[in-house]
Design an enzyme around this catalytic site. Structure first.
Site, mmCIF file in Angstrom:
data_model
loop_
_atom_site.group_PDB
_atom_site.id
_atom_site.type_symbol
_atom_site.label_atom_id
_atom_site.label_comp_id
_atom_site.label_asym_id
_atom_site.label_seq_id
_atom_site.Cartn_x
_atom_site.Cartn_y
_atom_site.Cartn_z
ATOM 1 N NE ARG A 98 -3.727 0.303 1.103
ATOM 2 C CZ ARG A 98 -4.675 0.840 0.331
ATOM 3 N NH1 ARG A 98 -5.041 0.255 -0.789
ATOM 4 N NH2 ARG A 98 -5.245 1.979 0.684
ATOM 5 C CG HIS A 116 12.501 -1.651 -4.289
ATOM 6 N ND1 HIS A 116 11.149 -1.740 -4.563
ATOM 7 C CD2 HIS A 116 13.132 -1.582 -5.488
ATOM 8 C CE1 HIS A 116 10.977 -1.698 -5.879
ATOM 9 N NE2 HIS A 116 12.155 -1.610 -6.465
HETATM 10 C C1 GRF Z 1 10.322 -8.582 -1.255
HETATM 11 O O1 GRF Z 1 10.954 -8.860 -2.494
HETATM 12 C C2 GRF Z 1 10.543 -7.141 -0.876
HETATM 13 O O2 GRF Z 1 11.778 -6.645 -1.257
HETATM 14 C C3 GRF Z 1 9.452 -6.435 -1.656
HETATM 15 O O3 GRF Z 1 8.339 -7.316 -1.577
HETATM 16 C C4 GRF Z 1 8.803 -8.650 -1.384
HETATM 17 C C5 GRF Z 1 8.163 -9.143 -0.134
HETATM 18 O O4 GRF Z 1 8.425 -10.513 0.088
HETATM 19 N N1 GRF Z 1 9.186 -5.127 -1.116
HETATM 20 P P1 GRF Z 1 8.054 -11.162 1.497
HETATM 21 O O5 GRF Z 1 6.575 -10.917 1.727
HETATM 22 O O6 GRF Z 1 8.908 -10.511 2.547
HETATM 23 O O7 GRF Z 1 8.351 -12.627 1.344
#
Ligand code: GRF
Length: 203
Positions: A98, A116
């Site tokens: 979000r 990220h």
């Molecule tokens: C990860 O790749 C993170 O970098 C991105 O969303 C994904 C989340 O994965 N923001 P998880 O839910 O922590 O397994």
């Protein structure tokens, strides 16, 4: 470590899905690699699989569905209240899908982290692994950054490169990046906690 230092190390973790980064944070705390506690895990989706990681570790969870709020700001105000009630020192976004309004960002200035899967400022937004492949990049990586009002754009806390290899697909690249995420996020949280506990925010 003093008691007050510990109290300043309370995390709020926000998720929307799988929660593998949440699990990595839980494991790092259990292993003594991250001196912190998770005060609350909030998901905007009741069916987020990551909630199970929190429940299994005995961590309080809360589902706050954005669908039950009229505006983004109303939703963010509700989240801020829950986090402030639990006196969290740092908010960690872990796959929270979000956008945050200024209402949220201004409530925790310099105290919201995001992870990220690219070397920001390259490939912000959705599908960063596919963006890297489409770009013909030789390298991508992971960024942990402070959240400000612009998407995937705040000050970088830590970055690590991940090589792109021949035959990589968005999935194979995402898997290798994810391994690095799981090591980098707890380390970056520890770094930021050290900084914010040296400079506690005014009440
Ligand atoms: C990860 O790749 C993170 O970098 C991105 O969303 C994904 C989340 O994965 N923001 P998880 O839910 O922590 O397994």
């Amino acid at each position: 470590m003093t008691h007050s230092h510990r109290a300043a190390s309370r995390l709020g973790v926000l998720i929307s899905g799988r929660g593998s980064n949440l699990k990595a944070i839980i494991d790092a705390i259990a292993a003594g690699r991250l001196e912190a506690s998770i005060a609350i895990v909030i998901s905007n989706r009741a069916d987020a699989p990551g909630l199970e990681h929190a429940r299994a570790a005995g961590i309080d969870t809360l589902v706050l569905s954005h669908k039950t709020f009229a505006t983004r700001e109303d939703y963010d105000r509700a989240m801020v209240k829950e986090l402030k009630d639990r006196q969290v020192a740092l908010v960690c976004l872990a796959g929270f899908m979000r956008l945050l309004s200024p209402v949220f960002v201004d409530a925790f200035p310099g105290r919201i982290l995001n992870i990220h899967p690219s070397l920001l400022p390259k490939y912000p937004g959705l599908h960063p692994q596919q963006q890297a492949l489409d770009d013909g990049a030789a390298v991508s990586g992971v960024t942990v950054h402070i959240v400000n009002k612009d998407l995937d754009a705040g000050p970088v806390v830590m970055q690590q490169e991940v090589a792109i290899v021949p035959g990589d697909t968005a999935e194979t690249l995402a898997d290798r990046i994810l391994d690095i995420e799981h090591a980098l996020y707890p380390a970056a949280i520890a770094l930021v906690l050290d900084r914010v506990t040296e400079h506690p925010s005014p009440k």
